[in-house]
Write a protein that holds these residues in place. Structure first.
Motif, PDB file in Angstrom:
ATOM      1  N   ARG A 161      43.263  39.334  51.589  1.00  0.00           N
ATOM      2  CA  ARG A 161      42.920  40.758  51.587  1.00  0.00           C
ATOM      3  C   ARG A 161      42.341  41.160  50.233  1.00  0.00           C
ATOM      4  O   ARG A 161      41.378  41.920  50.161  1.00  0.00           O
ATOM      5  N   TRP A 162      42.932  40.626  49.161  1.00  0.00           N
ATOM      6  CA  TRP A 162      42.455  40.954  47.813  1.00  0.00           C
ATOM      7  C   TRP A 162      41.032  40.447  47.613  1.00  0.00           C
ATOM      8  O   TRP A 162      40.172  41.177  47.128  1.00  0.00           O
ATOM      9  N   VAL A 163      40.752  39.211  47.987  1.00  0.00           N
ATOM     10  CA  VAL A 163      39.434  38.623  47.764  1.00  0.00           C
ATOM     11  C   VAL A 163      38.348  39.389  48.500  1.00  0.00           C
ATOM     12  O   VAL A 163      37.275  39.658  47.958  1.00  0.00           O
ATOM     13  N   PHE A 164      38.614  39.764  49.751  1.00  0.00           N
ATOM     14  CA  PHE A 164      37.561  40.369  50.569  1.00  0.00           C
ATOM     15  C   PHE A 164      37.514  41.889  50.508  1.00  0.00           C
ATOM     16  O   PHE A 164      36.447  42.478  50.697  1.00  0.00           O
ATOM     17  N   LEU A 165      38.645  42.540  50.260  1.00  0.00           N
ATOM     18  CA  LEU A 165      38.677  43.990  50.383  1.00  0.00           C
ATOM     19  C   LEU A 165      38.910  44.730  49.071  1.00  0.00           C
ATOM     20  O   LEU A 165      38.734  45.954  49.032  1.00  0.00           O
ATOM     21  N   GLU A 166      39.298  44.017  48.018  1.00  0.00           N
ATOM     22  CA  GLU A 166      39.536  44.664  46.731  1.00  0.00           C
ATOM     23  C   GLU A 166      38.306  44.452  45.836  1.00  0.00           C
ATOM     24  O   GLU A 166      37.990  43.324  45.449  1.00  0.00           O
ATOM     25  N   VAL A 173      36.646  36.791  40.206  1.00  0.00           N
ATOM     26  CA  VAL A 173      36.234  35.491  40.743  1.00  0.00           C
ATOM     27  C   VAL A 173      34.732  35.351  40.510  1.00  0.00           C
ATOM     28  O   VAL A 173      33.913  35.951  41.206  1.00  0.00           O
ATOM     29  N   LEU A 174      34.352  34.542  39.529  1.00  0.00           N
ATOM     30  CA  LEU A 174      32.959  34.498  39.095  1.00  0.00           C
ATOM     31  C   LEU A 174      32.045  33.841  40.121  1.00  0.00           C
ATOM     32  O   LEU A 174      30.871  34.201  40.208  1.00  0.00           O
ATOM     33  N   ASP A 175      32.537  32.885  40.866  1.00  0.00           N
ATOM     34  CA  ASP A 175      31.746  32.268  41.941  1.00  0.00           C
ATOM     35  C   ASP A 175      32.283  32.799  43.272  1.00  0.00           C
ATOM     36  O   ASP A 175      32.795  32.039  44.102  1.00  0.00           O
ATOM     37  N   TRP A 176      32.130  34.100  43.465  1.00  0.00           N
ATOM     38  CA  TRP A 176      32.844  34.766  44.552  1.00  0.00           C
ATOM     39  C   TRP A 176      32.481  34.214  45.923  1.00  0.00           C
ATOM     40  O   TRP A 176      33.371  33.916  46.726  1.00  0.00           O
ATOM     41  N   GLU A 177      31.195  34.062  46.237  1.00  0.00           N
ATOM     42  CA  GLU A 177      30.832  33.689  47.603  1.00  0.00           C
ATOM     43  C   GLU A 177      31.372  32.327  48.022  1.00  0.00           C
ATOM     44  O   GLU A 177      32.029  32.232  49.072  1.00  0.00           O
ATOM     45  N   PRO A 178      31.149  31.237  47.271  1.00  0.00           N
ATOM     46  CA  PRO A 178      31.716  29.962  47.716  1.00  0.00           C
ATOM     47  C   PRO A 178      33.237  29.964  47.746  1.00  0.00           C
ATOM     48  O   PRO A 178      33.859  29.338  48.624  1.00  0.00           O
ATOM     49  N   GLU A 179      33.859  30.652  46.804  1.00  0.00           N
ATOM     50  CA  GLU A 179      35.324  30.718  46.804  1.00  0.00           C
ATOM     51  C   GLU A 179      35.832  31.490  48.026  1.00  0.00           C
ATOM     52  O   GLU A 179      36.799  31.103  48.666  1.00  0.00           O
ATOM     53  N   ALA A 180      35.164  32.603  48.334  1.00  0.00           N
ATOM     54  CA  ALA A 180      35.587  33.414  49.479  1.00  0.00           C
ATOM     55  C   ALA A 180      35.377  32.672  50.789  1.00  0.00           C
ATOM     56  O   ALA A 180      36.214  32.726  51.692  1.00  0.00           O
TER      57      ALA A 180
END
Length: 271
Positions: A161-166, A173-180
């Motif tokens: 929830r934190w990664v996608f909605l916060e 998270v500097l490399d957000w897309e691959p991490e997400a």
């Protein structure tokens, strides 16, 4: 109206998984000649069935999610044709109802001793998460590194929830897309083991409602196991840091995972 997630029963997930993997293969990759124009990408069902040595009608029923029981031998033959790796093969077996004994055991609460572990690991950021990414325990360093992860006293923090909605997650998270994308693939893998568990269904519905990326990526049916690795994160006081992180599955509950972060520059062997 936001796109709704797939139904969370195993048959519909099995259908989507098989179709997604079949559509990724081409006749050339499996040594078949190209014949005529194809209306859809990937192998035809009849071609996959031929290569797996099973009836095309039977395979069609399986991919359509009908109530048929597939043996492990047949599923392994299909997995071989689809070129599934070990993790994907295990995922296929689970969706088809061949779960290991450990996966069907009831969940147990986090022990007092386990809750204390992140505290003992201070000043290294550490937390314990459940299979649905609820944060079950954490230390001050983790609370500092992941701002707003724990925000409500009456509701567990949740890493997905934190990664996608916060919004602050995209700054941390500097490399957000691959991490997400990797996190979503791991959540899907775990959700397949708990099709009727409302903790998973509610979370996935909430992510679909709030995140266009989840709505886009979920139908691609990516799966992935939890693992250790490296992650670039922005610390509130020290800026961008290349962290090495290690995941430990708790002995009592394999889906409960202790995750510990270390500054990679401080690891032994680094100059």
């Amino acid at each position: 109206m936001p796109t709704q997630p797939h139904q969370h029963d195993r048959r519909s997930q099995l259908s989507a998984f098989l179709r997604s993997r079949r559509e990724r293969l081409t006749p050339d990759e499996v040594g078949l000649p190209r014949t005529g124009r194809r209306r859809t990408p990937g192998l035809r069902r009849e071609e996959l069935a031929l290569l797996a040595g099973i009836s095309a009608t039977w395979y069609t029923y399986l991919e359509q999610g009908r109530e048929i029981r597939a043996s492990e031998q047949v599923l392994n033959a299909i997995a071989a044709v689809l070129r599934l790796d070990g993790h994907e093969r295990a995922h296929l077996l689970r969706l088809a109802g061949h779960a290991s004994a450990a996966e069907v055991e009831g969940r147990e609460p986090l022990t007092t001793e386990a809750v204390a572990v992140p505290l003992l690991l201070q000043p290294h950021p550490a937390y314990i998460i459940g299979g649905n990414y609820d944060v079950l325990g954490y230390n001050q360093a983790a609370d500092e590194l992941f701002p707003k992860l724990i925000t409500e006293a009456d509701r567990s923090g949740n890493l997905a929830r934190w990664v996608f909605l916060e919004p602050v997650a995209r700054e941390v998270v500097l490399d957000w897309e691959p991490e997400a994308r990797g996190l979503l693939a791991r959540l899907r893998t775990l959700a397949a083991r708990h099709c009727d568990d409302p903790r998973y269904t509610r979370l996935i519905e909430e992510l679909h409602e709030g995140s266009p990326q989840v709505r886009d990526w979920w139908p691609r049916y990516e799966v992935q196991a939890r693992h250790s690795g490296r992650k670039r994160l922005r610390h509130p006081h020290h800026g961008a840091i290349d962290y090495a992180y290690t995941a430990f599955h708790l002995a009592e509950q394999p889906e409960q995972t202790l995750v510990v972060y270390f500054d990679s520059q401080e690891l032994p062997g680094r100059a």
